[in-house]
Design an enzyme around this catalytic site. Structure first.
Site, PDB file in Angstrom:
ATOM      1  N   ASP A  13      71.889  23.237  21.233  1.00 51.34           N
ATOM      2  CA  ASP A  13      71.439  24.438  20.518  1.00 51.34           C
ATOM      3  C   ASP A  13      69.946  24.704  20.698  1.00 51.34           C
ATOM      4  OD1 ASP A  13      74.049  24.665  19.456  1.00 51.34           O
ATOM      5  OD2 ASP A  13      73.524  23.304  17.830  1.00 51.34           O
ATOM      6  N   LYS A  16      69.162  27.279  25.306  1.00 52.70           N
ATOM      7  CA  LYS A  16      69.269  27.178  26.772  1.00 52.70           C
ATOM      8  C   LYS A  16      69.745  28.487  27.394  1.00 52.70           C
ATOM      9  CE  LYS A  16      72.149  23.719  26.390  1.00 52.70           C
ATOM     10  NZ  LYS A  16      72.007  23.412  24.963  1.00 52.70           N
ATOM     11  N   GLY A  40      78.105  26.802  22.568  1.00 52.44           N
ATOM     12  CA  GLY A  40      77.930  28.165  22.047  1.00 52.44           C
ATOM     13  C   GLY A  40      76.601  28.686  22.542  1.00 52.44           C
ATOM     14  N   HIS A  41      76.625  29.567  23.542  1.00 48.55           N
ATOM     15  CA  HIS A  41      75.389  30.063  24.150  1.00 48.55           C
ATOM     16  C   HIS A  41      75.202  31.541  23.810  1.00 48.55           C
ATOM     17  CE1 HIS A  41      75.710  26.685  27.395  1.00 48.55           C
ATOM     18  NE2 HIS A  41      75.369  26.243  26.214  1.00 48.55           N
ATOM     19  N   GLN A 223      75.323  21.558  25.504  1.00 50.13           N
ATOM     20  CA  GLN A 223      74.901  20.480  24.594  1.00 50.13           C
ATOM     21  C   GLN A 223      73.470  20.024  24.967  1.00 50.13           C
ATOM     22  OE1 GLN A 223      78.408  20.012  25.947  1.00 50.13           O
ATOM     23  NE2 GLN A 223      78.794  21.423  24.307  1.00 50.13           N
TER      24      GLN A 223
HETATM   25  P1  IMP Z   1      82.427  17.408  20.386  1.00 54.10           P
HETATM   26  O1  IMP Z   1      81.652  17.757  21.616  1.00 54.10           O
HETATM   27  O2  IMP Z   1      83.156  18.572  19.780  1.00 54.10           O
HETATM   28  O3  IMP Z   1      83.320  16.220  20.583  1.00 54.10           O
HETATM   29  O4  IMP Z   1      81.377  16.966  19.243  1.00 54.10           O
HETATM   30  C1  IMP Z   1      80.597  15.777  19.356  1.00 54.10           C
HETATM   31  C2  IMP Z   1      79.202  15.988  18.766  1.00 54.10           C
HETATM   32  O5  IMP Z   1      78.469  16.894  19.579  1.00 54.10           O
HETATM   33  C3  IMP Z   1      79.201  16.605  17.357  1.00 54.10           C
HETATM   34  O6  IMP Z   1      78.094  16.098  16.648  1.00 54.10           O
HETATM   35  C4  IMP Z   1      78.990  18.084  17.624  1.00 54.10           C
HETATM   36  O7  IMP Z   1      78.436  18.749  16.520  1.00 54.10           O
HETATM   37  C5  IMP Z   1      78.051  18.017  18.795  1.00 54.10           C
HETATM   38  N1  IMP Z   1      78.121  19.205  19.664  1.00 54.10           N
HETATM   39  C6  IMP Z   1      79.087  19.505  20.556  1.00 54.10           C
HETATM   40  N2  IMP Z   1      78.797  20.652  21.192  1.00 54.10           N
HETATM   41  C7  IMP Z   1      77.625  21.071  20.710  1.00 54.10           C
HETATM   42  C8  IMP Z   1      76.786  22.198  21.012  1.00 54.10           C
HETATM   43  O8  IMP Z   1      77.062  23.038  21.875  1.00 54.10           O
HETATM   44  N3  IMP Z   1      75.633  22.277  20.295  1.00 54.10           N
HETATM   45  C9  IMP Z   1      75.277  21.346  19.376  1.00 54.10           C
HETATM   46  N4  IMP Z   1      76.032  20.294  19.069  1.00 54.10           N
HETATM   47  C10 IMP Z   1      77.189  20.150  19.729  1.00 54.10           C
END
Ligand code: IMP
Length: 443
Positions: A13, A16, A40-41, A223
């Site tokens: 977040d 990017k 989420g971009h 991420q």
């Molecule tokens: P997962 O990727 O859904 O398995 O989540 C694993 C961890 O990564 C959790 O803490 C999520 O909140 C975090 N996470 C996954 N995708 C994002 C993103 O795009 N932005 C911020 N945090 C993320």
């Protein structure tokens, strides 16, 4: 010609998408190399807000080849819904490509992600419940379903008939949930295969052809470094490799073709989900960071969860420089700090068990959770930076803040973002063609 990786230097977040959008203007190819619909971009163009989860934001530029690479995990239902809504808004899908080797998120992955997360109780990770972990787990277990399987009904049927009963054992026995029907899943996913077929190809071969043609390729990370499966704050991480090394593996290119790595960091720090966050601020201060500016309200684009907020952490920043070999930084959301009387930056940690002071991260495992921040405090600039368009427009206190961050991280700040719109961007130095400073300094 330049091939550039854009990575998140924090917990995701970082903004990017705005930086990718800026650089995509001159890119011929934009590649997503890992992750899935957990991302989420957000990009704001001419007052219109676009939110991307799976599709590279480069699709905003007509004629730019946009690739969902082999390192991604793709939920076809989410993919088709996102694509349909972009097409309805007038975007062109003729240059969109999906890797035949990318793995597919199936309905049981979504159910298992949610059930596992709920079963963890106080040890939960805070996943986005988009099935990411279980899809990557099947990939590593060599039992996953790939995009190419959706195009071959016979193969898909055989794989589902073998795999779904195994997943049903987990669903029924471990989580007391209803079993899933392989035939129903087959029918639904064959239909997705038909819809997706025109986009599917060997994307790694396409990228290599573009390399040979001296095209500009932009690798768009999702991420962030601290959510990296290997290098992040395990186990509070995602299941892929968002850091720069992941771009080569996830896109299928050799490291020799990469010219630059740009790290994106907010002017402060946020985190969604669980896990250590040494500079986290609670109560009023955290809430002020979260709420400042309606366009910047700090809630997750994918899950709508409020983001945890805190001061910028240079220990983690230095770690991101090292893990990614960053050449320069893009600092985003600087304007969110406009109304703070004083601004803190974490310059080192104190281990609350041993009292030791660390300028660099001692270990990502147990010790990280024991770290207390040591701050340097700066006077706030208490004036709007939203209309600044050059470095010299910025108040002296803002310049001081940025210079300090560059010095602490030992990489230049090339780009600064002072609002969500494309033109709310300050380019301090060419992010693509600057010197390779990371090679010339001692890190
Ligand atoms: P997962 O990727 O859904 O398995 O989540 C694993 C961890 O990564 C959790 O803490 C999520 O909140 C975090 N996470 C996954 N995708 C994002 C993103 O795009 N932005 C911020 N945090 C993320």
């Amino acid at each position: 010609m330049a091939n550039v990786i854009v990575v998140g230097a924090q917990f995701g977040d970082e903004g990017k998408a705005k930086v990718t959008d800026l650089l995509a203007k001159n890119a011929d190819v934009v590649v997503r190399y890992q992750g899935g619909s957990n991302a989420g971009h957000t990009v704001v163009v001419d007052g219109e807000t676009y939110k991307f989860h799976l599709i590279p934001s480069g699709i905003l530029y007509k004629g730019t080849i946009c690739i969902l690479g082999p390192g991604m995990v793709i939920d076809p239902k989410a993919f088709m819904a996102e694509l349909d809504s972009l097409i309805k808004r007038g975007l062109d899908d003729s240059c969109l490509k999906v890797s035949a080797s990318a793995h597919v998120t199936m309905p049981f992955h979504l159910t298992i992600d949610a059930a596992e997360e709920d079963s963890r109780g106080s040890k939960k990770i805070g996943t986005t419940k988009r099935g990411i972990g279980p899809t990557y787990a099947d990939k590593c277990d060599r039992i996953g379903i790939r995009v190419e399987d959706l195009l071959d009904p016979e193969v898909l049927k055989a794989k589902l008939e073998w795999l779904v009963p195994k997943k049903n054992v987990i669903l029924e026995r471990l989580y007391n949930l209803p079993p899933q029907d392989p035939q129903k899943i087959f029918e639904e996913y064959v239909a997705y295969g038909k819809q997706m077929a025109k986009y599917v190809c060997d994307t790694a071969a396409l990228i290599f052809k573009s390399v040979r043609e001296r095209k500009n390729i932009l690798f768009e990370g999702a991420q962030g470094t601290l959510l990296d499966l290997d290098h992040g704050s395990y186990p509070y991480v995602t299941s892929s490799s968002p850091s720069a090394g992941g771009a080569c593996v996830g896109a299928g290119v050799g490291p020799t073709i990469i010219d630059r790595v740009i790290g994106v960091s907010k002017a402060y720090q946020t985190r969604v989900g669980e896990g250590p966050f040494p500079t986290e601020q609670f109560a009023e201060l955290g809430e002020k960071l979260r709420q400042t500016g309606t366009a910047w309200a700090e809630v997750g684009v994918t899950t709508g969860r409020p983001r945890r907020c805190g001061w910028l952490d240079c220990v983690l920043g230095r770690y991101a420089v090292r893990i990614n070999g960053l050449d320069c930084l893009a600092i985003t959301k600087l304007d969110v700090l406009d109304e703070f009387d004083e601004i803190k930056v974490c310059v080192a940690y104190r281990d609350c068990k041993t009292g030791e002071v660390h300028k660099d991260l001692p270990s990502m495992a147990g010790a990280f959770a024991r770290m207390e921040p040591i701050y340097k405090t700066f006077p706030g600039w208490c004036t709007s930076t939203k209309t600044c368009r050059s470095y010299s427009d910025l108040p002296p206190a803002t310049q001081q803040y940025l210079n300090f961050v560059a010095q602490e991280l030992d990489v230049p700040v090339a780009i600064v973002s002072v609002g969500p719109k494309r033109d709310q961007t300050i380019v301090i130095e060419d992010p693509i063609h600057g010197p390779k400073r990371v090679l010339s300094k001692a890190h």
